[in-house]
Design an enzyme around this catalytic site. Structure first.
Site, PDB file in Angstrom:
ATOM      1  N   PHE A  96      41.427  44.230  40.973  1.00  0.00           N
ATOM      2  CA  PHE A  96      41.781  43.225  39.967  1.00  0.00           C
ATOM      3  C   PHE A  96      41.764  43.752  38.532  1.00  0.00           C
ATOM      4  O   PHE A  96      41.428  43.028  37.598  1.00  0.00           O
ATOM      5  CB  PHE A  96      40.846  42.006  40.087  1.00  0.00           C
ATOM      6  CG  PHE A  96      40.571  41.596  41.511  1.00  0.00           C
ATOM      7  CD1 PHE A  96      41.605  41.413  42.410  1.00  0.00           C
ATOM      8  CD2 PHE A  96      39.273  41.435  41.954  1.00  0.00           C
ATOM      9  CE1 PHE A  96      41.363  41.063  43.730  1.00  0.00           C
ATOM     10  CE2 PHE A  96      39.009  41.080  43.277  1.00  0.00           C
ATOM     11  CZ  PHE A  96      40.062  40.895  44.170  1.00  0.00           C
ATOM     12  N   CYS A  97      42.114  45.023  38.364  1.00  0.00           N
ATOM     13  CA  CYS A  97      42.091  45.646  37.019  1.00  0.00           C
ATOM     14  C   CYS A  97      40.744  45.432  36.333  1.00  0.00           C
ATOM     15  O   CYS A  97      40.672  45.179  35.117  1.00  0.00           O
ATOM     16  CB  CYS A  97      43.221  45.115  36.138  1.00  0.00           C
ATOM     17  SG  CYS A  97      44.839  45.535  36.756  1.00  0.00           S
TER      18      CYS A  97
END
Ligand SMILES: Cc1ncc(COP(=O)(O)O)c(C=O)c1O
Length: 431
Positions: free
Chosen positions: A378-379
């Site tokens: 998710f970055c």
């Protein structure tokens, strides 16, 4: 400060006069609510979109606003023709709408960008010489990485620890300082104590940038009442997937910073050298802007405000509670959380399934059940490593031990979608 004061955005009664009124109209529809997708065996099933935190579907009023603007679509700030004037007026009106939507001060700059990442990078390029940024390891990369000089703080064990750690870090810094924090985590959905952090930042003469990418689709935000200096968010997470985002906040740093792009529109006159606009909006919006993106973003702001937050939040809380208790009932499913089960959160939940990689789970959910979720990191690599207790000292992130599955909801999510996910996981773990 009470939990409510810290975590809730501003109640209607405290909102300034420019805040849009909540009239409690019915919740608007999203495009694609009847989308059917193929699953194994060739059957078609209704798509259960549980990936809103990545990009939300388009609201019908947003699509209608874009369709209405298209016939007169023309140049912005450049033409004397009627269509140019109309398009320019719509673009500038979009700025006012966004300003009101976030409860900004009348003199705050509202700069249209491509997305949140673009907005944080824009601000990073405008920091006064020698600015030190303080940022938590829990941030999305868009808020973690753009800063020329930053102090990184470990994931705090509880909200008060976040405030204490920020206090200590800011006290130790000389010169200009900026605290950067997300309002709602894109991994756990948990709400951060942004009002308390703003208070601490200002006590140390610092400013605060709030990454509101995951807050504004779910909760009302009032920049003025919360005492924030800057906020950034993306249209595509706010039901307006037309390529615009925004940076809102204090003008002075933005007026002095290097123009984000150099070219027409940002410049007042050009001779041997260029004379740049002082106003942040033209200064940082060189070239032809994304007019339709701005119109779409403003239409989403209008639609959400007109619906009324009470109704939106009530429905989201009902569904997310059902989802979380459903997940808790499935053997081997572990929800990820920084601050515990009872901490307030928006409609985002990340989890792991014992014995399966996140990718395997996401693929099965899609190919067999017609469910769309996100899997990966998710970055937010450092935060995932923290939540999953991974021990990769070299900071590598390519193995699946630091991945999870994320389900996220919003307008258009139904109880059937939520129940389908829970039952699909129950099926999967019992194979
Ligand atoms: C909290 C948060 N900040 C920033 C971003 C970056 O948004 P964008 O990709 O629109 O720039 C995201 C996207 O997932 C996010 O969740």
């Amino acid at each position: 400060m009470s939990t409510l004061t810290i975590f809730n955005s501003v109640p209607a009664a405290e909102a300034p006069a420019n805040a849009p009124a909540a009239s409690g109209r019915s919740i608007p529809a999203v495009l694609g609510a009847d989308l059917e997708v193929p699953v194994k065996g060739g059957r078609l099933v209704g798509y259960a979109n549980l990936d809103y935190a990545a990009s939300a579907p388009c609201l019908e009023p947003v699509s209608a606003a874009v369709a209405a603007a298209l016939p007169a679509y023309s140049s912005v700030h450049r033409g004397a023709g009627y269509a140019s004037q109309l398009t320019t007026a719509r673009y500038e009106q979009a700025r006012h709408t966004v300003r009101a939507f976030v409860g900004a001060r009348p003199d705050d700059a509202v700069i249209f960008t491509r997305n949140t990442t673009d907005a944080t990078n824009l601000l990073a390029g405008c920091l006064p010489e020698g600015t030190t940024t303080v940022v938590f390891d829990t941030e999305h990369h868009a808020s973690l990485l753009p800063w020329p000089a930053s102090v990184r703080l470990a994931a705090p064990a509880f909200p008060g620890e976040a405030v204490r750690a920020a206090d200590e870090a800011l006290a130790a810094i000389d010169g200009p300082k900026l605290l950067v924090v997300t309002a709602a985590s894109n991994v756990t959905g948990e709400l951060w104590p942004i009002a308390a952090l703003a208070h601490i930042a200002h006590r140390h003469g610092a400013r605060i940038l709030v990454d509101a990418a995951q807050l504004v689709p779910h909760r009302r935000l009032n920049l003025t009442a919360l005492g924030l200096d800057y906020v950034a968010f993306s249209g595509h997470k706010l039901y307006a997937p037309f390529g615009a985002g925004v940076l809102v906040g204090r003008r002075d740093w933005l007026a002095e910073g290097e123009p984000y792009l150099k070219g027409g529109g940002a410049v007042r006159s050009v001779g041997e050298t260029a004379e740049w606009h002082d106003d942040p909006e033209p200064r940082h919006e060189a070239g032809t802007p994304n007019v339709l993106g701005a119109i779409a973003l403003a239409a989403a702001c209008d639609a959400l405000s007109a619906t009324g937050w009470t109704e939106l939040v009530r429905e989201e809380e009902r569904l997310i509670a059902r989802l979380r208790s459903g997940l808790a009932s499935v053997e081997g499913v572990r929800e990820l959380s920084l601050w515990g089960d009872d901490h307030p959160r928006v409609g985002i939940v990340s989890f792991t399934v014992a014995g399966y990689s996140a990718r395997e789970v996401a693929e099965v959910l899609s190919s067999e059940y017609g469910i769309g979720v996100r899997d990966g990191k998710f970055c937010a690599h450092p935060f995932l490593r923290h939540l999953l207790g991974a021990q990769d000292a070299d900071g590598g992130c390519d193995d699946d031990t630091t991945s999870a599955i994320r389900a996220s909801i919003g307008i258009g999510t139904t109880q059937e979608h939520v129940d389908r996910l829970v039952e699909a996981l129950r099926d999967l773990v019992s194979r």
